[in-house]
Design an enzyme around this catalytic site. Structure first.
Site, PDB file in Angstrom:
ATOM      1  N   GLU A  99       0.813  -1.219   0.000  1.00  0.00           N
ATOM      2  CA  GLU A  99       0.000   0.000   0.000  1.00  0.00           C
ATOM      3  C   GLU A  99       0.849   1.273   0.000  1.00  0.00           C
ATOM      4  OE1 GLU A  99      -2.558  -3.306   0.961  1.00  0.00           O
ATOM      5  OE2 GLU A  99      -0.636  -2.667   1.822  1.00  0.00           O
ATOM      6  N   HIS A 168     -10.703  -5.978   8.264  1.00  0.00           N
ATOM      7  CA  HIS A 168     -11.587  -6.130   7.111  1.00  0.00           C
ATOM      8  C   HIS A 168     -12.956  -5.475   7.328  1.00  0.00           C
ATOM      9  CE1 HIS A 168      -8.625  -9.319   6.549  1.00  0.00           C
ATOM     10  NE2 HIS A 168      -8.984  -9.387   5.282  1.00  0.00           N
TER      11      HIS A 168
END
Length: 363
Positions: A99, A168
């Site tokens: 990322e 998540h």
């Protein structure tokens, strides 16, 4: 009878439910057919985002998509499905699992005149890129006294109600709303998703685009010809007289469900969809609170030092003499996100929202 002001706000909390629309069902249509057909279509938010991204790619060759598994797979949630096929691997780019590298590369591309759109696969995966976002992306325009623009969009699927584990299902929006130099938005309906993603990509400032995962699948009407309101405008989506409730993203559909149940018991709730978390458009909210005299702020994120906290403080400052009760906050708890089996106890639901409404009305 309570009035629902916007058809795109009339969404169901039932996965796969179909809202009213005047056009055909677009769930199985290709991105290209959606952006050329026009009219009002019925589609889930994931398909609306897919069509919005396709429209942005078609309109400007400088728009690029970047992220993990967004190419042939179409992303974990299939938001980028078929876009690499239609626009090529040089514009829809599968990246390594990195990322910080994704965001850093996007910053460099923006410096060279491109408009990169990054996908962070899940909300909790954004933190390896946090340094690039908050210390570089957010500050470069100010560092160059406005001469360098940073048209970078970072898409962040966020929030709970999908039965997943920590990293998540989280709601990290407050970290970024606190950072000057970033814009944050979160659509609640397929119509807003379609138009807001295009408006975010057209912005010359960095935009974090928080997509409520639990709203990817329920369908709603999308007017492909007219967006309606500006990217950072909040909106009253249901009129009421007794108490105002405000939220963003997935929380809006839950607030509408709570308002429907409350009406059966004689309580009239006005619902405000925040839409933008930075900047926040306070005027519709303040106008509503000055009429109802009460406010409940709802969010999935933990309550401490949050977007909800900021709204409560600002409304208390700017509408103090109109308030008949303290501003009530309904939120996730100030704990790490629990295992999936406990998400129902952690996340706000209709009952907790209505409890907050009762507390506001008890004064």
């Amino acid at each position: 009878m309570t009035d629902t002001l916007d058809a795109s706000a009339a969404v169901s909390t039932t996965t796969g439910a179909t809202a009213h629309a005047t056009g055909g069902d677009a769930a199985g249509a290709s991105p290209a057919s959606l952006i050329t057909g026009g009219g009002v279509r019925t589609m889930p938010m994931a398909k609306a985002l897919n069509a919005g991204l396709a429209a942005a790619l078609a309109a400007d060759e400088k728009v690029l998509l970047m992220g993990e598994d967004i190419g042939p797979l179409g992303g974990v949630f299939r938001v980028t499905e078929n876009l690499q096929r239609d626009f090529g691997a040089r514009r829809v780019i599968d990246t390594p699992l990195a990322e910080s590298g994704i965001v850093g590369t996007a910053i460099g591309l923006a410096m060279r005149g491109y408009r990169p759109v990054c996908e962070i696969q899940f909300d909790g995966f954004i933190f390896p890129g946090f340094d690039q976002i908050t210390t570089q992306l957010a500050k470069l325009t100010a560092r160059h006294e406005g001469s360098l623009r940073m048209p970078v969009v970072i898409r962040v699927p966020y929030g709970g109600h999908i039965g997943a584990v920590e990293h998540h299902q989280e709601s990290p929006e407050a970290y970024f709303a606190h950072t000057p130099g970033l814009r944050l938005v979160s659509p609640a309906t397929p119509h807003d998703a379609y138009w807001m993603i295009q408006e975010a990509i057209a912005s010359d400032d960095p935009v974090l685009f928080f997509e409520p995962k639990s709203r990817y699948w329920p369908k709603g009407p999308v007017d492909l010809d007219a967006s309606g309101i500006a990217l950072h405008a909040s909106r009253i989506v249901r009129r009421g007289t007794d108490v105002t409730v405000v939220g963003h993203g997935a929380m809006v559909s839950m607030l509408l469900d709570a308002a429907t149940l409350a009406e059966e018991e004689g309580t009239s709730i006005e619902v405000v969809d925040l839409r933008s978390l930075s900047p926040i458009d306070y005027e519709p909210l303040l106008e509503s609170v000055r009429r109802t005299g009460r406010l409940v702020v709802a969010q999935e994120a933990p309550g401490g030092v949050s977007v909800g906290s900021e709204i409560a403080a600002t409304v208390s400052e700017r509408a103090f003499f109109s308030l008949e009760a303290p501003v009530i906050r309904v939120s996730g708890f100030d704990t790490p996100f629990p295992p999936a089996k406990l998400e129902g106890a952690y996340l706000p639901d209709v009952d907790r929202i209505l409890d907050g409404v009762d507390r506001a009305l008890s004064y």
